[in-house]
Design a protein around this motif. Structure first.
Motif, PDB file in Angstrom:
ATOM      1  N   ARG A   3      50.375 -69.637 -19.678  1.00  8.94           N
ATOM      2  CA  ARG A   3      50.462 -70.669 -18.625  1.00  8.94           C
ATOM      3  C   ARG A   3      51.267 -71.866 -19.127  1.00  8.94           C
ATOM      4  NH1 ARG A   3      50.564 -71.391 -13.283  1.00  8.94           N
ATOM      5  NH2 ARG A   3      50.542 -73.617 -12.995  1.00  8.94           N
ATOM      6  N   ASP A   4      51.043 -72.247 -20.381  1.00  6.34           N
ATOM      7  CA  ASP A   4      51.818 -73.351 -20.966  1.00  6.34           C
ATOM      8  C   ASP A   4      53.303 -72.996 -21.043  1.00  6.34           C
ATOM      9  OD1 ASP A   4      49.473 -74.748 -21.229  1.00  6.34           O
ATOM     10  OD2 ASP A   4      49.227 -74.323 -23.378  1.00  6.34           O
ATOM     11  N   THR A  30      59.209 -73.851 -16.294  1.00  5.88           N
ATOM     12  CA  THR A  30      59.435 -74.556 -15.020  1.00  5.88           C
ATOM     13  C   THR A  30      60.114 -75.898 -15.273  1.00  5.88           C
ATOM     14  OG1 THR A  30      57.466 -73.502 -14.083  1.00  5.88           O
ATOM     15  CG2 THR A  30      58.286 -75.442 -12.950  1.00  5.88           C
ATOM     16  N   GLN A  31      59.623 -76.618 -16.284  1.00  3.41           N
ATOM     17  CA  GLN A  31      60.233 -77.912 -16.616  1.00  3.41           C
ATOM     18  C   GLN A  31      61.643 -77.724 -17.171  1.00  3.41           C
ATOM     19  OE1 GLN A  31      57.373 -79.618 -19.274  1.00  3.41           O
ATOM     20  NE2 GLN A  31      55.894 -80.030 -17.633  1.00  3.41           N
ATOM     21  N   GLY A  32      61.857 -76.672 -17.957  1.00  2.00           N
ATOM     22  CA  GLY A  32      63.182 -76.377 -18.495  1.00  2.00           C
ATOM     23  C   GLY A  32      64.178 -76.082 -17.386  1.00  2.00           C
ATOM     24  N   LEU A  33      63.717 -75.343 -16.360  1.00  2.00           N
ATOM     25  CA  LEU A  33      64.587 -75.051 -15.220  1.00  2.00           C
ATOM     26  C   LEU A  33      64.930 -76.337 -14.471  1.00  2.00           C
ATOM     27  CD1 LEU A  33      66.043 -73.102 -13.323  1.00  2.00           C
ATOM     28  CD2 LEU A  33      63.875 -72.795 -12.105  1.00  2.00           C
ATOM     29  N   ALA A  34      63.943 -77.198 -14.288  1.00  2.00           N
ATOM     30  CA  ALA A  34      64.205 -78.470 -13.598  1.00  2.00           C
ATOM     31  C   ALA A  34      65.216 -79.304 -14.387  1.00  2.00           C
ATOM     32  CB  ALA A  34      62.904 -79.239 -13.414  1.00  2.00           C
ATOM     33  N   ALA A  35      65.071 -79.333 -15.709  1.00  2.00           N
ATOM     34  CA  ALA A  35      66.013 -80.098 -16.536  1.00  2.00           C
ATOM     35  C   ALA A  35      67.408 -79.481 -16.474  1.00  2.00           C
ATOM     36  CB  ALA A  35      65.515 -80.145 -17.984  1.00  2.00           C
ATOM     37  N   SER A  36      67.488 -78.145 -16.507  1.00  2.00           N
ATOM     38  CA  SER A  36      68.792 -77.460 -16.441  1.00  2.00           C
ATOM     39  C   SER A  36      69.477 -77.719 -15.104  1.00  2.00           C
ATOM     40  CB  SER A  36      68.612 -75.954 -16.632  1.00  2.00           C
ATOM     41  OG  SER A  36      68.124 -75.671 -17.914  1.00  2.00           O
ATOM     42  N   ALA A  86      64.090 -67.150 -17.888  1.00  2.00           N
ATOM     43  CA  ALA A  86      62.938 -67.483 -18.743  1.00  2.00           C
ATOM     44  C   ALA A  86      61.703 -67.771 -17.891  1.00  2.00           C
ATOM     45  CB  ALA A  86      63.268 -68.686 -19.625  1.00  2.00           C
ATOM     46  N   LEU A  87      61.905 -68.442 -16.747  1.00  2.00           N
ATOM     47  CA  LEU A  87      60.789 -68.728 -15.846  1.00  2.00           C
ATOM     48  C   LEU A  87      60.227 -67.436 -15.275  1.00  2.00           C
ATOM     49  CD1 LEU A  87      59.019 -70.742 -14.312  1.00  2.00           C
ATOM     50  CD2 LEU A  87      60.813 -70.872 -12.571  1.00  2.00           C
ATOM     51  N   SER A  88      61.116 -66.533 -14.867  1.00  2.00           N
ATOM     52  CA  SER A  88      60.668 -65.245 -14.324  1.00  2.00           C
ATOM     53  C   SER A  88      59.891 -64.459 -15.381  1.00  2.00           C
ATOM     54  CB  SER A  88      61.879 -64.442 -13.848  1.00  2.00           C
ATOM     55  OG  SER A  88      61.471 -63.177 -13.403  1.00  2.00           O
ATOM     56  N   ALA A  89      60.399 -64.454 -16.622  1.00  2.00           N
ATOM     57  CA  ALA A  89      59.701 -63.757 -17.707  1.00  2.00           C
ATOM     58  C   ALA A  89      58.346 -64.399 -17.982  1.00  2.00           C
ATOM     59  CB  ALA A  89      60.556 -63.768 -18.966  1.00  2.00           C
ATOM     60  N   ALA A  90      58.285 -65.734 -17.946  1.00  4.04           N
ATOM     61  CA  ALA A  90      57.016 -66.438 -18.188  1.00  4.04           C
ATOM     62  C   ALA A  90      56.014 -66.121 -17.089  1.00  4.04           C
ATOM     63  CB  ALA A  90      57.256 -67.943 -18.288  1.00  4.04           C
ATOM     64  N   ARG A  91      56.490 -66.040 -15.841  1.00  7.00           N
ATOM     65  CA  ARG A  91      55.593 -65.682 -14.729  1.00  7.00           C
ATOM     66  C   ARG A  91      55.047 -64.269 -14.922  1.00  7.00           C
ATOM     67  NH1 ARG A  91      59.359 -68.171 -10.176  1.00  7.00           N
ATOM     68  NH2 ARG A  91      58.385 -70.209  -9.986  1.00  7.00           N
ATOM     69  N   SER A  92      55.931 -63.328 -15.280  1.00  9.85           N
ATOM     70  CA  SER A  92      55.508 -61.936 -15.494  1.00  9.85           C
ATOM     71  C   SER A  92      54.508 -61.848 -16.640  1.00  9.85           C
ATOM     72  CB  SER A  92      56.714 -61.052 -15.800  1.00  9.85           C
ATOM     73  OG  SER A  92      57.601 -61.038 -14.705  1.00  9.85           O
TER      74      SER A  92
END
Length: 197
Positions: free
Chosen positions: A107-108, A114-120, A168-174
């Protein structure tokens, strides 16, 4: 009905009022301890029997000993199962705690992605604005080709970074979903093992 009186009591037709005496074993009469008309008290010897099966007592003792051994084996099994239940309970708690910790870590990582995507995406917007500004300046002759190329390169790099962040977000969700499912499976498996024990 009760009648008071004195004298001698005689049973009416005593042969029709016979009382049966039963022995716990079959056998042959060796000796009588009473005769017709004798008074008997509880515990008096009435008859001595010879067992038809002389080894009956030995066999009964062996059967009793076998039953005692089975009882002891069953008690040992109960004790073993109690120990197993305690062990499985501790193992279940540890496994659930570990699975829960892995889920929290996933979850972390999901939050970080999610934050990395927002920054990108923010960096990409900035790079796109810079590219548009450099193009406008270049068209007016106020910026060099090199500055325009660098701005274009930065815009491409930030688009790639956004795509990488989305992956990375998709992988983290999976991963988070898989670890949550794994946590549920561990809980169910541990519960099933405890119920079996």
């Amino acid at each position: 009905q009760n009648l008071p009186g004195t004298g001698r009591i005689v049973a009416y037709t005593p042969t029709e009022r016979q009382q049966n005496i039963e022995a716990p074993i079959d056998g042959r009469i060796i000796k009588w301890g009473v005769r017709e008309g004798s008074r008997v008290q509880p515990g008096d010897l009435i008859v001595e029997l010879s067992d038809n099966d002389p080894s009956l007592m030995v066999r009964l003792r062996e059967e009793r000993d076998a039953v005692r051994e089975r009882l002891e084996a069953a008690r040992a099994r109960v004790s073993s199962l109690d120990d197993r239940i305690a062990s499985l309970s501790g193992s279940r708690n540890a496994a659930i705690a570990a699975a829960s910790a892995r889920s929290r870590m996933a979850r972390d990582r999901l939050d970080a992605a999610t934050q990395g995507l927002a920054a990108s995406e923010a960096t990409q917007r900035t790079a796109q604005l810079n590219l548009e500004r450099q193009q406008a300046l270049y068209e007016k002759g106020l910026s060099s080709t090199r500055a325009l190329e660098l701005a274009d390169l930065e815009a491409v790099r930030t688009r790639t970074e956004v795509d990488r962040s989305r992956a990375a977000l998709s992988a983290a969700r999976s991963e988070y979903s898989a670890l949550r499912s794994d946590q549920a499976r561990i809980t169910t498996d541990a519960h099933a093992l405890l119920e079996d024990a």
